[in-house]
Motif scaffolding. Sequence first.
Motif, PDB file in Angstrom:
ATOM      1  N   PRO A   9      -4.745  -3.867  -9.225  1.00  0.00           N
ATOM      2  CA  PRO A   9      -3.546  -2.581  -9.371  1.00  0.00           C
ATOM      3  C   PRO A   9      -2.893  -2.810  -8.529  1.00  0.00           C
ATOM      4  N   LYS A  10      -1.536  -1.845  -8.974  1.00  0.00           N
ATOM      5  CA  LYS A  10      -0.328  -1.799  -9.077  1.00  0.00           C
ATOM      6  C   LYS A  10       0.136  -1.640  -7.383  1.00  0.00           C
ATOM      7  N   TYR A  11       1.051  -2.001  -6.785  1.00  0.00           N
ATOM      8  CA  TYR A  11       2.014  -1.427  -5.211  1.00  0.00           C
ATOM      9  C   TYR A  11       3.250  -0.889  -5.807  1.00  0.00           C
ATOM     10  N   ARG A  12       2.638   0.377  -4.942  1.00  0.00           N
ATOM     11  CA  ARG A  12       3.500   2.094  -5.896  1.00  0.00           C
ATOM     12  C   ARG A  12       4.427   2.276  -4.282  1.00  0.00           C
ATOM     13  N   LYS A  13       5.455   3.002  -5.035  1.00  0.00           N
ATOM     14  CA  LYS A  13       5.585   3.367  -3.819  1.00  0.00           C
ATOM     15  C   LYS A  13       5.261   5.305  -3.745  1.00  0.00           C
ATOM     16  N   LYS A  14       5.007   6.160  -2.926  1.00  0.00           N
ATOM     17  CA  LYS A  14       5.095   7.239  -3.007  1.00  0.00           C
ATOM     18  C   LYS A  14       6.214   8.097  -1.599  1.00  0.00           C
ATOM     19  N   ASN A  21      11.291   9.885   3.493  1.00  0.00           N
ATOM     20  CA  ASN A  21      10.693   8.809   3.604  1.00  0.00           C
ATOM     21  C   ASN A  21       9.251   8.354   2.630  1.00  0.00           C
ATOM     22  N   THR A  22       9.328   6.592   2.035  1.00  0.00           N
ATOM     23  CA  THR A  22       8.578   6.848   1.103  1.00  0.00           C
ATOM     24  C   THR A  22       7.292   5.065   1.911  1.00  0.00           C
ATOM     25  N   TYR A  23       6.185   5.417   1.138  1.00  0.00           N
ATOM     26  CA  TYR A  23       5.659   4.588   1.604  1.00  0.00           C
ATOM     27  C   TYR A  23       4.950   3.900   0.313  1.00  0.00           C
ATOM     28  N   ALA A  24       4.444   3.200   0.963  1.00  0.00           N
ATOM     29  CA  ALA A  24       3.223   2.017  -0.117  1.00  0.00           C
ATOM     30  C   ALA A  24       2.175   2.225  -0.256  1.00  0.00           C
ATOM     31  N   VAL A  25       1.164   2.444  -1.457  1.00  0.00           N
ATOM     32  CA  VAL A  25       0.165   2.299  -1.933  1.00  0.00           C
ATOM     33  C   VAL A  25      -0.860   1.431  -2.813  1.00  0.00           C
ATOM     34  N   VAL A  26      -1.926   1.984  -2.760  1.00  0.00           N
ATOM     35  CA  VAL A  26      -2.456   0.930  -3.692  1.00  0.00           C
ATOM     36  C   VAL A  26      -4.060   1.464  -4.085  1.00  0.00           C
ATOM     37  N   CYS A  27      -4.050   1.616  -5.372  1.00  0.00           N
ATOM     38  CA  CYS A  27      -5.544   2.713  -5.273  1.00  0.00           C
ATOM     39  C   CYS A  27      -6.363   1.067  -6.360  1.00  0.00           C
ATOM     40  N   ILE A  28      -7.689   1.760  -5.222  1.00  0.00           N
ATOM     41  CA  ILE A  28      -8.886   1.197  -6.180  1.00  0.00           C
ATOM     42  C   ILE A  28     -10.086   1.535  -5.859  1.00  0.00           C
ATOM     43  N   ASN A  29     -10.384   1.331  -7.229  1.00  0.00           N
ATOM     44  CA  ASN A  29     -11.583   2.606  -7.392  1.00  0.00           C
ATOM     45  C   ASN A  29     -11.579   3.716  -7.322  1.00  0.00           C
ATOM     46  N   GLY A  30     -10.072   4.451  -7.587  1.00  0.00           N
ATOM     47  CA  GLY A  30      -9.901   6.183  -7.592  1.00  0.00           C
ATOM     48  C   GLY A  30      -9.667   6.347  -6.123  1.00  0.00           C
ATOM     49  N   TYR A  38       7.653   1.552   2.435  1.00  0.00           N
ATOM     50  CA  TYR A  38       7.669   0.848   0.986  1.00  0.00           C
ATOM     51  C   TYR A  38       8.759  -0.272   0.837  1.00  0.00           C
ATOM     52  N   ASN A  39       8.404  -0.480   0.236  1.00  0.00           N
ATOM     53  CA  ASN A  39       8.746  -2.581   0.188  1.00  0.00           C
ATOM     54  C   ASN A  39       9.034  -3.652   1.508  1.00  0.00           C
ATOM     55  N   SER A  40       8.393  -3.006   3.072  1.00  0.00           N
ATOM     56  CA  SER A  40       8.273  -3.463   3.751  1.00  0.00           C
ATOM     57  C   SER A  40       7.812  -5.063   3.898  1.00  0.00           C
ATOM     58  N   ARG A  41       8.180  -6.050   5.037  1.00  0.00           N
ATOM     59  CA  ARG A  41       7.013  -7.299   5.074  1.00  0.00           C
ATOM     60  C   ARG A  41       5.447  -6.732   5.158  1.00  0.00           C
ATOM     61  N   ALA A  42       5.056  -6.134   6.139  1.00  0.00           N
ATOM     62  CA  ALA A  42       4.034  -5.589   6.758  1.00  0.00           C
ATOM     63  C   ALA A  42       3.382  -5.188   5.542  1.00  0.00           C
ATOM     64  N   SER A  43       3.889  -3.778   4.781  1.00  0.00           N
ATOM     65  CA  SER A  43       3.367  -3.263   3.568  1.00  0.00           C
ATOM     66  C   SER A  43       2.977  -4.441   2.847  1.00  0.00           C
ATOM     67  N   LYS A  44       2.801  -5.144   2.084  1.00  0.00           N
ATOM     68  CA  LYS A  44       3.389  -6.489   1.052  1.00  0.00           C
ATOM     69  C   LYS A  44       2.331  -7.365   1.740  1.00  0.00           C
ATOM     70  N   ALA A  45       2.594  -7.737   3.140  1.00  0.00           N
ATOM     71  CA  ALA A  45       1.443  -8.200   3.650  1.00  0.00           C
ATOM     72  C   ALA A  45      -0.810  -7.601   3.562  1.00  0.00           C
ATOM     73  N   GLU A  46      -0.066  -6.195   3.580  1.00  0.00           N
ATOM     74  CA  GLU A  46      -1.377  -5.921   3.809  1.00  0.00           C
ATOM     75  C   GLU A  46      -1.455  -5.746   2.304  1.00  0.00           C
ATOM     76  N   TYR A  47      -1.253  -5.557   1.174  1.00  0.00           N
ATOM     77  CA  TYR A  47      -1.195  -5.146  -0.058  1.00  0.00           C
ATOM     78  C   TYR A  47      -1.585  -6.156  -0.251  1.00  0.00           C
ATOM     79  N   ASP A  48      -1.681  -7.431   0.010  1.00  0.00           N
ATOM     80  CA  ASP A  48      -2.018  -8.698  -0.788  1.00  0.00           C
ATOM     81  C   ASP A  48      -3.688  -9.201   0.506  1.00  0.00           C
ATOM     82  N   ARG A  49      -3.513  -8.773   1.171  1.00  0.00           N
ATOM     83  CA  ARG A  49      -4.753  -8.703   1.987  1.00  0.00           C
ATOM     84  C   ARG A  49      -6.051  -7.894   1.032  1.00  0.00           C
TER      85      ARG A  49
END
Length: 112
Positions: A9-14, A21-30, A38-49
């Motif tokens: 699933p993709k890392y996306r901007k919303k 302001n924008t924030y990052a989201v990931v859509c898993i199983n709908g 969006y694009n912060s170190r914390a959001s990328k770490a949460e995406y990886d987790r």
Amino acid sequence: MPILTTSVPKYRKKKVNGSKNTYAVVCINGREHALGPYNSRASKAEYDRLIGQYIASGRSAGFGRHEHEVMTLRQLVIEYGKWAKEHYVRADGTPTGTHQNMRPLMTLLLNH
């Protein structure tokens, strides 16, 4: 809906409604999971987790759902099929055939 086994699933901007302001989201199983700015170190770490947990779950159709959320019959049959394929094996790792014997029943369940 086909189950994807190779893509992630993709890392996306919303955008926040009515704001720049924008924030990052990931859509898993709908289900959309908010990750942080969006694009912060914390959001990328949460995406990886989250992606790590999702892949470790075997890309489970039930990943990210709460206990009170309902699973469809199709999702249940798919999850059971994955489990049975790994569970019904001999000590040497060869399949017992039980999983294959259950396929007509699973197909019948899905077609009614």
